[in-house]
Design a protein around this motif. Structure first.
Motif, PDB file in Angstrom:
ATOM      1  N   GLY A 223      33.543  28.666  42.021  1.00  0.00           N
ATOM      2  CA  GLY A 223      32.633  28.674  40.878  1.00  0.00           C
ATOM      3  C   GLY A 223      31.881  29.968  40.645  1.00  0.00           C
ATOM      4  O   GLY A 223      31.437  30.238  39.523  1.00  0.00           O
ATOM      5  N   VAL A 224      31.706  30.771  41.672  1.00  0.00           N
ATOM      6  CA  VAL A 224      30.901  31.992  41.541  1.00  0.00           C
ATOM      7  C   VAL A 224      31.738  33.252  41.800  1.00  0.00           C
ATOM      8  O   VAL A 224      31.867  34.113  40.948  1.00  0.00           O
ATOM      9  CB  VAL A 224      29.694  31.960  42.506  1.00  0.00           C
ATOM     10  N   CYS A 225      32.302  33.314  42.986  1.00  0.00           N
ATOM     11  CA  CYS A 225      33.113  34.483  43.351  1.00  0.00           C
ATOM     12  C   CYS A 225      34.539  34.258  42.868  1.00  0.00           C
ATOM     13  O   CYS A 225      35.492  34.296  43.623  1.00  0.00           O
ATOM     14  CB  CYS A 225      33.077  34.688  44.863  1.00  0.00           C
ATOM     15  N   ALA A 226      34.673  34.025  41.572  1.00  0.00           N
ATOM     16  CA  ALA A 226      35.949  33.662  40.971  1.00  0.00           C
ATOM     17  C   ALA A 226      36.887  34.867  40.889  1.00  0.00           C
ATOM     18  O   ALA A 226      36.429  36.002  40.909  1.00  0.00           O
ATOM     19  CB  ALA A 226      35.707  33.086  39.576  1.00  0.00           C
ATOM     20  N   PRO A 227      38.191  34.602  40.791  1.00  0.00           N
ATOM     21  CA  PRO A 227      39.166  35.698  40.779  1.00  0.00           C
ATOM     22  C   PRO A 227      38.924  36.714  39.656  1.00  0.00           C
ATOM     23  O   PRO A 227      38.946  37.911  39.894  1.00  0.00           O
ATOM     24  CB  PRO A 227      40.497  34.983  40.567  1.00  0.00           C
ATOM     25  N   ARG A 228      38.711  36.228  38.442  1.00  0.00           N
ATOM     26  CA  ARG A 228      38.673  37.153  37.297  1.00  0.00           C
ATOM     27  C   ARG A 228      37.263  37.632  36.931  1.00  0.00           C
ATOM     28  O   ARG A 228      37.032  38.814  36.853  1.00  0.00           O
ATOM     29  CB  ARG A 228      39.326  36.488  36.080  1.00  0.00           C
ATOM     30  N   SER A 229      36.365  36.692  36.704  1.00  0.00           N
ATOM     31  CA  SER A 229      35.026  37.088  36.260  1.00  0.00           C
ATOM     32  C   SER A 229      33.969  36.579  37.225  1.00  0.00           C
ATOM     33  O   SER A 229      33.287  35.591  36.940  1.00  0.00           O
ATOM     34  CB  SER A 229      34.750  36.537  34.865  1.00  0.00           C
ATOM     35  N   PRO A 230      33.810  37.253  38.353  1.00  0.00           N
ATOM     36  CA  PRO A 230      32.814  36.799  39.328  1.00  0.00           C
ATOM     37  C   PRO A 230      31.396  36.879  38.762  1.00  0.00           C
ATOM     38  O   PRO A 230      31.051  37.831  38.065  1.00  0.00           O
ATOM     39  CB  PRO A 230      32.998  37.787  40.482  1.00  0.00           C
ATOM     40  N   LYS A 231      30.613  35.834  39.037  1.00  0.00           N
ATOM     41  CA  LYS A 231      29.234  35.795  38.535  1.00  0.00           C
ATOM     42  C   LYS A 231      28.290  36.360  39.587  1.00  0.00           C
ATOM     43  O   LYS A 231      27.486  35.644  40.178  1.00  0.00           O
ATOM     44  CB  LYS A 231      28.870  34.354  38.181  1.00  0.00           C
TER      45      LYS A 231
END
Length: 383
Positions: A223-231
């Motif tokens: 949910g946070v350290c996502a592959p494409r758009s990390p938050k």
DNA sequence: GAGCCGTGGAA
DNA sequence: TTTCCAAGGCT
């Protein structure tokens, strides 16, 4: 110089690796402060944001090992959203390992149809049998023992041991691989970089809530350290994230270039008898779609359609075939298959290899998605 | 170690 | 449309 930095880091991690110290060493006396901070931040974040998943126990409650095992197998290379309904169905149909072992492989394959990677289903059934026959129906609790079971590799062994039994180990899946590569800014392309990334991940091993820690890393990666758009702005670990500090977390982990996917072609035979039943065959137990049910077809030729002689040879009956307009396409992991369908009618008592299935009971058979696409194409072209 | 082994959804 | 990829294991 990036590599020198990394060498220092890894040497550092090894030298202060608390899990390698003897049992009698005091806990939490020599833990690297950064690792301690990461653990604390992540667990606090998890307590506030943990996902509620069907196979996951409530906070503070020990998970059911059977549910953990079943979910981990299903989740291999498969999304949470896809697994959800399958997990519910399996739990309802086979509430325990014992129940599953008492069932049949065919039943398992029917329930697994559409989930893909069917060797998982075969090993699932095999594993249930071993757990019953060699472990009295109780899952072993250690990583080493779990690793010996069919379908359980290094990741799944560590996942079950930590999540179901709170053993101090770190299951390194795609999520934890990504989070770790970013935390330590490891940019060696996978799969070569796995060695360093996994070594770094081992520094997180702790006897304090290992199961929660593993699941927290997965939730964070999802949910946070996502592959494409990390938050990164809302990430509980951003203060300790090397990639966040120095630039570009989204590019990590670096992956080796993909290979092109070959094209394969085949002709499928849709043969009906006088009752409208359709001829099907059970595929070999191993290999692609092993043990699943399918239609008769030519070989799946690479790059070109089968020659007329090959079609003739592969056909289940020497009769007049009519081609159905259109094509069905299915993409496998390592090739793309385009199918044309020939439709024919069998005389009463015709001798064919396979078995007849009424379209109304297709669902009772273990049909992989590629075969369902054939059914769909035929259904769209009524004769 | 590199290739094999499914599928569906998101970007 | 194409590409990427999702809680990997086996050979």
């Amino acid at each position: 110089m990036a590599s020198k930095k990394r060498q220092c880091l890894l040497a550092d991690l090894c030298s202060r690796d608390d899990h390698r110290k003897p049992e009698h060493s005091k806990m939490n006396t020599s833990i690297d402060p950064q690792v301690a901070r990461i653990r604390a931040s992540l667990l606090a974040w998890y307590d506030a944001h943990r996902r509620d998943l069907p196979w996951r126990a409530k906070s503070g409650v020990r998970a059911d090992p059977y549910a953990v095992w079943l979910s981990e197998i299903m989740l291999q290379q498969t999304t949470v959203a896809t697994v959800g309904p399958y997990f519910g169905n399996f739990k309802a149909q086979w509430p325990t390992v014992g129940a599953m072992a008492a069932g049949s492989l065919d039943e398992i394959l029917v329930a697994w149809q559409g989930l893909g990677y069917y060797a998982r289903a075969r090993n699932l059934y095999k594993c249930a049998g071993v757990v019953v026959s060699e472990h009295g129906g109780v899952f072993p609790e250690t990583e080493d023992e779990l690793r010996k079971l069919p379908g359980i590799g290094s990741y799944t062994a560590a996942a079950i041991a930590s999540i179901a039994f709170d053993q101090p180990c770190v299951p390194v899946d795609g999520n934890i691989e990504r989070v770790t590569a970013r935390l330590y800014d490891i940019d060696i392309p996978l799969p070569k970089g796995k060695k360093d990334i996994h070594a770094a991940a081992q520094s997180f091993i702790s006897k304090d809530r290992p199961g929660d820690f593993a699941q927290a890393m997965m939730d964070l990666g999802s949910g946070v350290c996502a592959p494409r758009s990390p938050k990164c702005d809302i990430c509980p670990l951003n203060a300790d994230c090397q990639a966040y500090k120095t630039g570009n977390p989204a590019r990590l982990p670096v992956k080796a270039p993909k290979k092109i996917r070959p094209e394969r072609c085949c002709v499928v035979f849709w043969l009906e008898n006088a009752d409208g039943d359709v001829l099907m065959q059970k595929r070999p137990e191993t290999g692609l779609l092993g043990g699943m049910t399918g239609f008769v077809s030519t070989s799946w030729r690479e790059g070109a359609w089968p020659e007329p002689t090959e079609i003739e040879t592969a056909s289940p009956l020497s009769i007049e075939w009519a081609e159905i307009p259109g094509e069905a396409v299915h993409v496998f992991t390592h090739f793309r298959l385009t199918m044309r369908v020939l439709k024919g009618k069998a005389q009463k008592g015709a001798n064919v290899d396979g078995f007849w299935v009424a379209p109304t009971v297709f669902a009772e058979h273990a049909l992989p998605t590629v075969m369902k696409k054939v059914i769909k194409l035929v259904g769209e072209n009524p004769s």
